[in-house]
Design a protein around this motif. Structure first.
Motif, short mmCIF file in Angstrom:
data_model
loop_
_atom_site.label_atom_id
_atom_site.label_comp_id
_atom_site.label_asym_id
_atom_site.label_seq_id
_atom_site.Cartn_x
_atom_site.Cartn_y
_atom_site.Cartn_z
N GLU A 75 12.28 10.01 7.07
CA GLU A 75 12.83 11.24 7.62
C GLU A 75 12.21 12.42 6.86
O GLU A 75 12.30 12.49 5.63
N ILE A 76 11.57 13.32 7.57
CA ILE A 76 10.93 14.48 6.96
C ILE A 76 11.84 15.69 7.18
O ILE A 76 12.05 16.12 8.32
N THR A 77 12.41 16.21 6.12
CA THR A 77 13.34 17.35 6.20
C THR A 77 12.62 18.64 5.80
O THR A 77 11.46 18.62 5.36
N ALA A 78 13.32 19.76 5.95
CA ALA A 78 12.73 21.05 5.59
C ALA A 78 12.35 21.08 4.11
O ALA A 78 11.36 21.70 3.73
N VAL B 293 0.86 -1.18 0.00
CA VAL B 293 0.00 0.00 0.00
C VAL B 293 0.90 1.23 0.00
O VAL B 293 1.87 1.30 0.75
N ARG B 294 0.58 2.19 -0.86
CA ARG B 294 1.29 3.46 -0.88
C ARG B 294 0.67 4.38 0.16
O ARG B 294 -0.52 4.69 0.10
N LEU B 295 1.47 4.82 1.14
CA LEU B 295 0.98 5.66 2.24
C LEU B 295 1.61 7.04 2.15
O LEU B 295 2.82 7.17 1.96
N THR B 296 0.79 8.07 2.25
CA THR B 296 1.27 9.45 2.21
C THR B 296 0.86 10.16 3.49
O THR B 296 0.01 9.68 4.25
N GLY B 297 1.44 11.33 3.73
CA GLY B 297 1.07 12.10 4.91
C GLY B 297 1.69 13.48 4.87
O GLY B 297 2.58 13.76 4.05
N ARG B 298 1.20 14.34 5.73
CA ARG B 298 1.73 15.71 5.82
C ARG B 298 1.56 16.20 7.25
O ARG B 298 0.49 16.03 7.85
N PHE B 299 2.61 16.80 7.81
CA PHE B 299 2.59 17.31 9.17
C PHE B 299 2.90 18.81 9.16
O PHE B 299 3.92 19.23 8.59
N ILE B 300 2.02 19.61 9.77
CA ILE B 300 2.25 21.05 9.89
C ILE B 300 1.89 21.51 11.30
O ILE B 300 1.16 20.83 12.02
N ALA B 301 2.40 22.68 11.67
CA ALA B 301 2.01 23.33 12.91
C ALA B 301 0.69 24.07 12.69
O ALA B 301 0.27 24.28 11.54
N PRO B 302 -0.02 24.48 13.75
CA PRO B 302 -1.29 25.20 13.57
C PRO B 302 -1.17 26.46 12.72
O PRO B 302 -2.16 26.88 12.11
N ASP B 303 0.04 27.06 12.66
CA ASP B 303 0.20 28.26 11.85
C ASP B 303 0.59 27.94 10.41
O ASP B 303 0.89 28.84 9.63
N ARG C 86 3.22 26.11 9.47
CA ARG C 86 4.64 25.83 9.30
C ARG C 86 4.87 24.33 9.14
O ARG C 86 4.43 23.54 9.97
N PRO C 87 5.58 23.88 8.09
CA PRO C 87 5.85 22.44 7.93
C PRO C 87 6.73 21.92 9.06
O PRO C 87 7.65 22.60 9.51
N LEU C 88 6.45 20.71 9.52
CA LEU C 88 7.23 20.10 10.58
C LEU C 88 8.29 19.17 10.00
O LEU C 88 8.14 18.66 8.88
N THR C 89 9.35 18.98 10.75
CA THR C 89 10.41 18.04 10.37
C THR C 89 10.52 16.98 11.46
O THR C 89 10.07 17.18 12.58
N GLY C 90 11.13 15.87 11.11
CA GLY C 90 11.32 14.83 12.10
C GLY C 90 11.30 13.45 11.48
O GLY C 90 11.63 13.28 10.30
N ARG C 91 10.89 12.46 12.26
CA ARG C 91 10.96 11.06 11.85
C ARG C 91 9.65 10.36 12.21
O ARG C 91 9.11 10.56 13.29
N VAL C 92 9.16 9.53 11.29
CA VAL C 92 7.97 8.71 11.53
C VAL C 92 8.34 7.26 11.25
O VAL C 92 8.90 6.95 10.19
N ARG D 164 7.96 11.22 15.84
CA ARG D 164 8.92 12.05 16.58
C ARG D 164 9.19 13.29 15.73
O ARG D 164 10.06 13.28 14.85
N LEU D 165 8.43 14.35 15.98
CA LEU D 165 8.48 15.56 15.17
C LEU D 165 9.01 16.72 16.01
O LEU D 165 8.70 16.82 17.20
N ALA D 166 9.79 17.57 15.38
CA ALA D 166 10.40 18.70 16.08
C ALA D 166 9.32 19.60 16.67
O ALA D 166 8.40 20.02 15.97
N GLY D 167 9.43 19.87 17.96
CA GLY D 167 8.50 20.76 18.64
C GLY D 167 7.22 20.11 19.10
O GLY D 167 6.36 20.78 19.67
N ALA D 168 7.06 18.80 18.86
CA ALA D 168 5.84 18.09 19.26
C ALA D 168 6.18 16.91 20.15
O ALA D 168 7.27 16.35 20.06
N GLU D 169 5.24 16.53 21.02
CA GLU D 169 5.45 15.37 21.86
C GLU D 169 5.40 14.10 21.00
O GLU D 169 4.69 14.03 20.01
N MET D 170 6.18 13.08 21.41
CA MET D 170 6.14 11.81 20.71
C MET D 170 4.73 11.22 20.79
O MET D 170 4.09 11.27 21.84
N ARG D 171 4.26 10.66 19.68
CA ARG D 171 2.92 10.06 19.64
C ARG D 171 3.02 8.66 19.07
O ARG D 171 3.75 8.43 18.10
#
Length: 231
Positions: free
Chosen positions: A62-65, A20-30, A32-38, A95-102
């Motif tokens: 790994e999600i980079t800028a 299955v091809r899985l996509t996603g996108r993580f942003i802050a409420p304002d 701003r794109p988030l960076t980190g690892r899923v 594990r995203l920059a500025g966010a708690e691990m979920r």
């Protein structure tokens, strides 16, 4: 006699393994794109005898800028033919920059009637209990508003107890003395998923067994100290 191994393009799924091809996108409420690892972790050892294939580690993106918060990857379908165990789920760790691990679990059944470019977005999947649920798209038209029911009397303690049964939180177990066998008690209503780490935070693999409904045993090749996360 040495059997030659054919050259395969990177990350191509073996024949007979549904994906299955899985996509996603993580942003802050304002915005701003988030960076980190899923990380997407199947059971510790996943065997597919019909495809002569074994999967025994997690897939990580790994999600980079430069990605502007987006990711895409191809994963083994959770209902691929002939797998052992059956009815399993992915443990997703964000594990995203500025966010708690979920952490939560999802199912990714194959989409045989979709085109070759079809994909599923992580935002459209509802978390499930490990090994028991099915993914549920959270889209569709809104239904008519129903009649208001009579007020109930539920205490705060009852609500907390219900939440713990329906969506138990991850629990961390610490093994301070070196041992080849970690015996971990738990209070989950199901066999929990287990991730083990050494004292430096590096993930280590072990054989996970469930000797009783209230305990987990992890076996290692040599004595280990560290921690385990149950979810």
């Amino acid at each position: 006699m040495t059997i030659p191994t054919p050259d395969l393009p990177p990350y191509e799924m073996p024949d007979g393994v549904a994906s299955v091809r899985l996509t996603g996108r993580f942003i802050a409420p304002d915005g701003r794109p988030l960076t980190g690892r899923v990380t997407f972790a199947p059971p510790s050892v996943l065997t597919m005898p019909g495809a002569d294939t074994i999967a025994n580690t997690a897939a990580t993106v790994e999600i980079t800028a430069a990605d502007r918060g987006r990711f895409a990857l191809t994963l083994i379908a959770t209902d691929s033919e002939g797998m052992s165990p059956r009815g399993w789920s992915y443990l997703v760790t964000e594990r995203l920059a500025g966010a708690e691990m979920r952490q939560y679990h999802i199912m990714l059944p194959a989409m045989p009637d979709s085109g070759p470019d079809a994909s599923v977005d992580l935002a459209d999947l509802a978390p499930v209990s490990p090994y028991t649920g099915r993914y549920l798209p959270v889209v569709g038209p809104r239904g008519a508003t129903g009649a208001t029911g009579a007020p109930g009397e539920v205490s705060r303690a009852e609500l907390v107890a219900l939440e713990e049964r329906v969506a138990p939180r991850p629990v961390t177990w610490t093994q301070s003395m070196g041992s080849r066998e970690w015996l971990i008690p738990h209070a989950y209503p199901y066999p929990p998923a287990v991730r083990t780490y050494d004292t430096s935070g590096r993930e280590i693999g072990g054989l996970v067994e469930y000797p009783s409904p209230a305990s987990v045993t992890v076996h290692f090749a040599s004595a280990e100290t560290g921690s385990a996360i149950l979810s």
